[in-house]
Design a protein around this motif. Sequence first.
Motif, PDB file in Angstrom:
ATOM      1  N   LYS A   1      56.352   9.729  81.884  1.00 45.86           N
ATOM      2  CA  LYS A   1      55.519  10.936  81.818  1.00 45.86           C
ATOM      3  C   LYS A   1      54.238  10.654  81.014  1.00 45.86           C
TER       4      LYS A   1
ATOM      5  N   ALA B   1      67.851   8.177  78.904  1.00 46.85           N
ATOM      6  CA  ALA B   1      67.059   8.709  80.017  1.00 46.85           C
ATOM      7  C   ALA B   1      65.854   9.491  79.507  1.00 46.85           C
ATOM      8  N   ASP B   2      66.058  10.246  78.443  1.00 48.14           N
ATOM      9  CA  ASP B   2      64.960  11.040  77.884  1.00 48.14           C
ATOM     10  C   ASP B   2      63.844  10.135  77.379  1.00 48.14           C
ATOM     11  N   LEU B   3      64.234   9.016  76.743  1.00 47.74           N
ATOM     12  CA  LEU B   3      63.240   8.077  76.235  1.00 47.74           C
ATOM     13  C   LEU B   3      62.492   7.416  77.393  1.00 47.74           C
TER      14      LEU B   3
ATOM     15  N   LEU C   1      63.392  12.185  89.846  1.00 48.65           N
ATOM     16  CA  LEU C   1      64.733  12.068  89.294  1.00 48.65           C
ATOM     17  C   LEU C   1      65.752  11.972  90.425  1.00 48.65           C
TER      18      LEU C   1
ATOM     19  N   ASP D   1      68.721   7.018  88.801  1.00 49.90           N
ATOM     20  CA  ASP D   1      68.347   8.001  87.780  1.00 49.90           C
ATOM     21  C   ASP D   1      66.865   8.348  87.863  1.00 49.90           C
TER      22      ASP D   1
ATOM     23  N   GLU E   1      73.651   8.182  77.249  1.00 51.31           N
ATOM     24  CA  GLU E   1      72.788   8.067  78.420  1.00 51.31           C
ATOM     25  C   GLU E   1      71.710   9.155  78.462  1.00 51.31           C
ATOM     26  N   PRO E   2      72.008  10.428  78.114  1.00 51.78           N
ATOM     27  CA  PRO E   2      70.931  11.436  78.125  1.00 51.78           C
ATOM     28  C   PRO E   2      69.766  11.060  77.212  1.00 51.78           C
ATOM     29  N   ASN E   3      70.098  10.473  76.047  1.00 51.73           N
ATOM     30  CA  ASN E   3      69.041  10.059  75.121  1.00 51.73           C
ATOM     31  C   ASN E   3      68.212   8.906  75.692  1.00 51.73           C
TER      32      ASN E   3
ATOM     33  N   ASN F   1      62.213   8.318  80.640  1.00 49.28           N
ATOM     34  CA  ASN F   1      61.409   9.262  81.418  1.00 49.28           C
ATOM     35  C   ASN F   1      60.198   9.750  80.631  1.00 49.28           C
ATOM     36  N   GLY F   2      60.340   9.783  79.304  1.00 49.01           N
ATOM     37  CA  GLY F   2      59.204  10.166  78.452  1.00 49.01           C
ATOM     38  C   GLY F   2      58.068   9.161  78.573  1.00 49.01           C
TER      39      GLY F   2
ATOM     40  N   TYR G   1      69.892   4.203  84.268  1.00 46.73           N
ATOM     41  CA  TYR G   1      70.168   4.326  82.824  1.00 46.73           C
ATOM     42  C   TYR G   1      71.671   4.264  82.551  1.00 46.73           C
TER      43      TYR G   1
END
Length: 682
Positions: free
Chosen positions: A21, A13-15, A29, A58, A9-11, A17-18, A77
């Motif tokens: 951005k 979310a990072d994708l 968040l 999220d 999930e962190p990966n 949210n990227g 996510y």
Amino acid sequence: MAVKTQSVEPNVADLGNGWLKAHKLDYKLEQESLNTAIDKALDDYYSKNGGVGGNRPDAKLLLQDDRNAFFPIIIEYKGYKDKLVALDTNGVVDNRKSKNEPNFKNINAYAVNGAVHYANALLHHTSYTDVIAIGMTGHKDESGHLQYEIGVYYVSKSNLGAGQRVGDYTDFSFLAKPHFSAFIDKVRSLQLSPEEMERLKNQREQEIEAHLVRLNNHIYQNEKGLGENDRVYLVAASIIATLGVPGKVDPLEKSDLKSSNERGNRDGDIMVRKIRAFLNEKNIPQEKNDLILRTLENTLTAENINKVAHGETQLKRIFSNIVDDLGIYYKIGLTTDFTGKLFNEMYGWLGFSQDKLNDVVLTPSYIAVLLARLARVNMNSYVWDFATGSAGLLVAAMNEMLIDAKQKITSPEELAHKEARIKAEQLLGLELLPSVYMLAILNMILMGDGSANILNKDSLTDFDGKYGYKKDDHQPGRFPADAFILNPPYSAAGNGMNFVKKAMNMMNKGYAAIIIQGSAGSGKATTINRSILQRHTLLASIKMPIDLFIGKSSVQTYIYVFKVNEPHQRDEMVKFIDFSHDGYTRTNRKKASNNLKDTDNAKARYDELVALVRFGCSKLYLFSETSYFENTIDPHNGADWNQTIPSDPRPTLMDLQKTVGDYLAWEVSCLLQQRIEVPPGK
């Protein structure tokens, strides 16, 4: 021992949210505030585990399209394979169990299901009517590369909060400013089929009943000192206060009630002011405005309900329960007899005798629609009801009129004018009981404010046939009724046929459909019936299922259909239809998820019934020939309206063959018996 799969999930979310951005989108968040209304809605709504609050998507955004409309965007996510969305057998986001309880397992485990849950919090507790729910999940393949999938769903009043899949997307660029308006245009073009809409509506109606039972249980068991009328008025007042008028009257929030002892600023005073502001914006007649306020004010400003105990008044506690339990159902614009369900649930707790109970049982919504169709209601009809109850029959008629208008009018501007005219000028209802009258007013307000001509009058003695209110008339003229629908109080003269006579005698043309106790057509209303037939024609007599009002009443009912202002001729053929088997199976189990089930093609049977009444035996298909026949009645009798198909006493060839066969079988049996009884050798 199996190794537990690690969430990515962190990966994911990072994708995601990227992307947000990169497109310079102002996203927040889970712990960050988006705006006060959305934050509060997420806190007030039940959580993904069933408790209160703690709803933290999220990511969340608030975007505006080129028409300046705002759309909340909710993103959830997950980090496992195959955890994007769980759908039910109908392809709908599966957030409800079979008994219409929240399916917390799916809401927690699947990305789209969680996002749709959050979106419903906004429909329930904010003025936003259109929300985009996005789920995204992923996993790492054998090479360690992130594989992901995205689900984009539109959650709205128009799809009753269930959500519709928008399309396939591989990133979030559709949210970027250059593309967002085109995306919203696609969203606006989404249409549910009539079958899908009907299925969702039925599901929501079942949920309403479950919530009403729970709410009434809570008030009945935990809130002392309230009479039955007080409960009705509190629900009506709470709903009106939270409706608001866009741009003019803000909906009342739970936080607006301060539980103060200050005179003029108690919780009841605040609610009264909000209701007054709402009614003023609706431009209804001052006399009616004053009556509604006076009725509600007596309950809202009572001393005990405004007394502060443990920092809170009883009124605020009840208001909060009502908003939390029912808010979404009247905000998403259900075209259903909402307050009719409320009325039946609340009056189910009262200690009426059986005879009295018959007078307050309201018509099931599918029967209300049937009556409207039998009375040939269309977009140009003028419909009235002389014992309107909670206005369920008028709601059904209004919906039929609006559907007809949408099918026939292609100009959006012309359609909007027609819809407003239908609600303001083409419906009229009369209700004598003040508590029931308040529910009728509430029901028509919820259904789009067709409340102007709901009158608190005795239709038999105090009604002159005129509008209660008509915007373009200083002195309102006669209501040009051409469709009459009715479920009368059966304790009235002739089981209620006196209402039928009064209403039809005030009409110049049109049709009438009434549901009434069967004895009205077989002897209880002989004199009234004879008088009716002198001026009006009985077209059809329909025997309804004995369990139609199961749990409320067990009387045999009939529907009678009339052509207005055309005397009944002795040779007029009346259609007699036995509709005892209508395709529905009814139960009366308090814990059942659905006490009405279509077990034998009920919808098609109701369609065929309407066609039979209008066009005759050429439309026989599902009905057996023994369920339909035509015959005359004696206009001077008045007690021969409930005929059944006569049996022919003459024997047929088949009867003769059966009789001969039975006789021969008997003779053979006797011969065999004699042979057995004679000893061998004798």
